[in-house]
Write a protein that holds these residues in place. Structure first.
Motif, PDB file in Angstrom:
ATOM      1  N   ALA A   1       9.931   3.310   6.164  1.00 36.89           N
ATOM      2  CA  ALA A   1       9.241   2.734   5.012  1.00 36.89           C
ATOM      3  C   ALA A   1       8.117   1.838   5.517  1.00 36.89           C
ATOM      4  CB  ALA A   1      10.220   1.926   4.163  1.00 36.89           C
ATOM      5  N   ALA A   2       7.007   1.798   4.770  1.00 39.46           N
ATOM      6  CA  ALA A   2       5.850   1.017   5.210  1.00 39.46           C
ATOM      7  C   ALA A   2       5.202   0.326   4.021  1.00 39.46           C
ATOM      8  CB  ALA A   2       4.829   1.924   5.900  1.00 39.46           C
ATOM      9  N   ARG A   3       4.596  -0.823   4.309  1.00 40.62           N
ATOM     10  CA  ARG A   3       3.787  -1.525   3.318  1.00 40.62           C
ATOM     11  C   ARG A   3       2.742  -2.343   4.060  1.00 40.62           C
ATOM     12  NH1 ARG A   3       8.231  -6.032   1.123  1.00 40.62           N
ATOM     13  NH2 ARG A   3       8.122  -7.442   2.926  1.00 40.62           N
ATOM     14  N   ILE A   4       1.650  -2.681   3.371  1.00 45.71           N
ATOM     15  CA  ILE A   4       0.634  -3.548   3.965  1.00 45.71           C
ATOM     16  C   ILE A   4       0.540  -4.809   3.110  1.00 45.71           C
ATOM     17  CG2 ILE A   4      -0.734  -1.916   5.303  1.00 45.71           C
ATOM     18  CD1 ILE A   4      -2.493  -1.424   2.923  1.00 45.71           C
ATOM     19  N   ILE A   5       0.497  -5.955   3.800  1.00 47.85           N
ATOM     20  CA  ILE A   5       0.572  -7.252   3.149  1.00 47.85           C
ATOM     21  C   ILE A   5      -0.738  -8.003   3.350  1.00 47.85           C
ATOM     22  CG2 ILE A   5       1.833  -9.435   3.012  1.00 47.85           C
ATOM     23  CD1 ILE A   5       3.446  -6.989   2.125  1.00 47.85           C
ATOM     24  N   GLY A   6      -1.320  -8.460   2.236  1.00 50.87           N
ATOM     25  CA  GLY A   6      -2.583  -9.170   2.286  1.00 50.87           C
ATOM     26  C   GLY A   6      -2.434 -10.609   2.731  1.00 50.87           C
ATOM     27  N   ASP A   7      -3.559 -11.313   2.820  1.00 52.69           N
ATOM     28  CA  ASP A   7      -3.583 -12.682   3.328  1.00 52.69           C
ATOM     29  C   ASP A   7      -2.715 -13.629   2.513  1.00 52.69           C
ATOM     30  OD1 ASP A   7      -5.289 -11.859   5.296  1.00 52.69           O
ATOM     31  OD2 ASP A   7      -7.119 -12.510   4.269  1.00 52.69           O
ATOM     32  N   ASN A   8      -2.542 -13.341   1.233  1.00 57.77           N
ATOM     33  CA  ASN A   8      -1.772 -14.226   0.357  1.00 57.77           C
ATOM     34  C   ASN A   8      -0.360 -13.733   0.117  1.00 57.77           C
ATOM     35  OD1 ASN A   8      -4.009 -16.004  -0.044  1.00 57.77           O
ATOM     36  ND2 ASN A   8      -4.872 -14.505  -1.491  1.00 57.77           N
ATOM     37  N   GLY A   9       0.095 -12.779   0.944  1.00 58.00           N
ATOM     38  CA  GLY A   9       1.458 -12.282   0.827  1.00 58.00           C
ATOM     39  C   GLY A   9       1.634 -11.178  -0.183  1.00 58.00           C
ATOM     40  N   GLU A  10       0.551 -10.702  -0.793  1.00 60.14           N
ATOM     41  CA  GLU A  10       0.660  -9.650  -1.803  1.00 60.14           C
ATOM     42  C   GLU A  10       0.637  -8.268  -1.152  1.00 60.14           C
ATOM     43  OE1 GLU A  10      -3.862 -10.203  -1.416  1.00 60.14           O
ATOM     44  OE2 GLU A  10      -1.988 -11.228  -0.894  1.00 60.14           O
ATOM     45  N   GLN A  11       1.352  -7.309  -1.751  1.00 59.95           N
ATOM     46  CA  GLN A  11       1.310  -5.940  -1.260  1.00 59.95           C
ATOM     47  C   GLN A  11      -0.023  -5.303  -1.655  1.00 59.95           C
ATOM     48  OE1 GLN A  11       4.517  -3.144  -1.268  1.00 59.95           O
ATOM     49  NE2 GLN A  11       6.041  -4.711  -1.796  1.00 59.95           N
ATOM     50  N   MET A  12      -0.679  -4.692  -0.673  1.00 59.25           N
ATOM     51  CA  MET A  12      -1.975  -4.074  -0.903  1.00 59.25           C
ATOM     52  C   MET A  12      -1.785  -2.594  -1.273  1.00 59.25           C
ATOM     53  SD  MET A  12      -3.721  -6.745  -0.352  1.00 59.25           S
ATOM     54  CE  MET A  12      -5.426  -6.177  -0.317  1.00 59.25           C
ATOM     55  N   PRO A  13      -2.710  -2.045  -2.045  1.00 55.44           N
ATOM     56  CA  PRO A  13      -2.567  -0.649  -2.474  1.00 55.44           C
ATOM     57  C   PRO A  13      -2.808   0.342  -1.335  1.00 55.44           C
ATOM     58  CG  PRO A  13      -4.673  -1.534  -3.191  1.00 55.44           C
ATOM     59  CD  PRO A  13      -3.910  -2.685  -2.615  1.00 55.44           C
ATOM     60  N   TRP A  14      -2.206   1.521  -1.500  1.00 48.09           N
ATOM     61  CA  TRP A  14      -2.464   2.624  -0.578  1.00 48.09           C
ATOM     62  C   TRP A  14      -3.691   3.374  -1.102  1.00 48.09           C
ATOM     63  CZ3 TRP A  14       2.408   5.566   1.531  1.00 48.09           C
ATOM     64  CH2 TRP A  14       3.294   4.643   2.100  1.00 48.09           C
ATOM     65  N   ASP A  15      -4.867   2.820  -0.839  1.00 42.36           N
ATOM     66  CA  ASP A  15      -6.093   3.453  -1.320  1.00 42.36           C
ATOM     67  C   ASP A  15      -7.044   3.813  -0.195  1.00 42.36           C
ATOM     68  OD1 ASP A  15      -7.011   0.970  -0.534  1.00 42.36           O
ATOM     69  OD2 ASP A  15      -7.662   0.323  -2.530  1.00 42.36           O
ATOM     70  N   GLY A  16      -6.614   3.592   1.056  1.00 38.49           N
ATOM     71  CA  GLY A  16      -7.451   3.910   2.204  1.00 38.49           C
ATOM     72  C   GLY A  16      -8.546   2.901   2.475  1.00 38.49           C
TER      73      GLY A  16
END
Length: 548
Positions: A365-380
């Motif tokens: 499982a994978a996710r990307i986390i932004g500077d403020n702790g929010e999950q970022m979209p898989w939009d490339g």
């Protein structure tokens, strides 16, 4: 609630060993000697694994004890991969290229009881042993016991004498599949190296990916040139995946230079090879000087660092596709593999997928986390720190007293990789950079990886790395440390002009230095920590106008 009718069977390395020795006795481990090869069938690997288990039991090795290896990729190492975890002990692969301080730290931190060492590196190990009071035995492979100089508390044996006369069968214990099997340490580029302990279950599941068509696709028709060291994340899991698939393993031992590697390929004709990019750069340079057919390779798997697109195109020219893979010590290591999706026949569109790090297999499982702790979209497009979780992803680092988590590395059960990444809607991940290697100049970000790839596409460049360095006007600016093909190619203005035609002008580096070799880590990556230190110490002759 309805209950399953399925049987339960623990996924154990001993089962893998017995399966491979019975079902694939024709498969081999083949070790290069410099003049030819010596072979060990999988049946013989199982025999030696059992002999090792019997001998280690007599030395007092018990369940959970750490048995270390200080060895190259070779037949004996494969037998240790088979026998040590199967008997319930923990195989601990020691990195041959760490500093003495780190090596002693790791031996003591892991509490190794026995160390197997190749005679060719025995003098190196001898220098460490005075600082390792808990080591009781050292076993020398491929050489005499006299190759090791050891303190009085350590008994030295030879491999052949140790297993001589021992039975080729062993009553493998019925372990829980979550029992520790293998231990590897990170390369320690920041702070002390950290221990990761793989279970029988995690290794077994990871091996299934090695045989999957969404993974390495290994089969009993394959012969795998395992250049990636067995001390580096279990050689990317190849020794165990090969047992599962019945694939022959070609082991280079200490012969890791381009010339012997190409000699191995010419004689043994492997169908797949795996190594970090710097290895293939050297092979490519020799192929250009001395052309050789390498189309017996159906694929070259490259990981450990981003592969420059120019290198992928170069190997396409040899008729051999490079397959990008991504992973870490903490991920066993395979986390993604870059194969274009079905139906993409256009070469340019397929190439755009091939230069990514690839798709995640189902268990990761994978996710990307932004500077403020929010999950970022898989939009490339949106990027953030990559976090992963799954059955072959570590959830903690090893500590002698307790298996504890480090909040800077783990986030609510997810591994924080330290990689800045994007993910496309169809699941292709691209590493933008390591978080610590992003360069912020005048409030804008530059990816050192993307800049390195463009620089490497210049035919005048052999290899190059980029770091951010302090700048009075812009806070940080990129600095390039490069190896060029000839003295005439050490022309900063020519390199800058090359880049200006390919990237925004504000990203073009002003500061350059030319060297004979870029410093590398113990696993062959560019060592940016050392480059930063050398730059700060004024060790490089910097060419170019800092004000651009």
């Amino acid at each position: 609630m309805i209950q399953t009718t399925m049987q339960h069977g623990d996924l154990l390395i001993s089962g893998l060993v017995e399966y491979s020795r019975r079902v694939f006795p024709e498969a081999k481990v083949v070790t290069w000697t410099g003049e030819g090869a010596r072979e060990l069938s999988f049946a013989e690997v199982g025999d030696q694994g059992a002999q090792l288990a019997n001998a280690l039991t007599k030395l007092g090795v018990e369940a959970g004890d750490r048995v270390a290896t200080f060895m190259w990729n070779n037949n004996e190492h494969q037998a240790l991969y088979a026998g040590v975890p199967s008997m319930g002990a923990v195989l601990h692969t020691l990195n041959l290229r760490l500093s003495p301080e780190q090596a002693v730290f790791i031996i003591n931190h892991a509490d190794d009881k026995v160390i197997f060492v190749d005679a060719s590196v025995a003098p190196m190990l001898s220098a460490y042993l005075a600082g390792t009071p808990n080591v009781q035995h050292v076993v020398v492979t491929n050489g005499p016991a006299e190759a090791v100089t050891a303190p009085d508390h350590i008994t030295v044996h030879t491999y052949d004498d140790l297993i001589a006369g021992e039975p080729t069968t062993y009553d493998w214990p019925a372990l829980d599949e979550n029992t520790a099997a293998v231990m590897c340490y990170t390369s320690g580029t920041t702070g002390d190296p950290k221990g990761v302990v793989y279970s029988h279950r995690s290794i077994y599941l990871h091996s299934l990916l090695g045989t999957s068509t969404t993974g390495l696709g290994l089969s009993n028709r394959d012969s795998v040139l395992a250049i990636v060291p067995m001390f580096h994340v279990m050689s990317w899991g190849l020794p165990y995946a090969a047992m599962m698939a019945g694939a022959t393993m070609v082991m280079p031992d200490r012969f890791l230079q381009p010339e012997p590697l190409l000699a191995m390929m010419a004689e043994l004709r492997p169908t797949l090879a795996a190594a970090v990019p710097t290895i293939w750069q050297g092979v490519s340079a020799l192929l250009d000087a001395k052309p050789q057919d390498i189309t017996h390779l159906r694929e070259v798997v490259v990981g450990g660092a981003a592969v420059p697109p120019s290198m992928i195109k170069k190997f396409d020219g040899y008729g051999v596709p490079i397959v990008h893979a991504w992973g870490m010590t903490e991920t066993s290591p395979l986390g993604t593999i870059a194969r274009p999706p079905a139906g993409v026949d256009d070469e340019e569109k397929a190439f755009a997928y091939r230069v990514t790090q690839g798709r995640f297999p189902a268990p990761v499982a994978a996710r990307i986390i932004g500077d403020n702790g929010e999950q970022m979209p898989w939009d490339g497009v949106a990027h953030g720190e990559l976090e992963v979780a799954g059955p072959w992803i570590t959830g903690a680092y090893f500590q002698p007293e307790a298996n504890v988590t480090d909040p800077s590395k783990f986030d609510d059960g997810w591994l924080r990789t330290g990689d800045v990444a994007t993910i496309t809607p169809d699941g292709y991940m691209t590493i933008v950079d390591r978080a610590k290697d992003m360069i912020k100049t005048g409030g804008e970000w530059i990816s050192s990886v993307e800049l390195e790839n463009v620089i490497a596409s210049n035919p005048a460049i052999v290899e190059a790395t980029v770091i951010g360095v302090p700048d009075a006007k812009w806070d940080e600016r990129p600095f390039v440390l490069a190896v060029v093909r000839s003295e005439d190619d050490a022309d900063v203005e020519a390199h800058r002009k090359f880049l200006e035609e390919r990237i925004p002008r504000w990203q073009v580096p002003e500061r350059w230095s030319f060297v004979t070799e870029v410093p590398k880590t113990s696993v062959g990556k560019f060592d940016k920590k050392r480059v930063r230190q050398h730059y700060a110490d004024g060790d490089y002759t910097v060419i170019g106008d800092p004000q651009g």
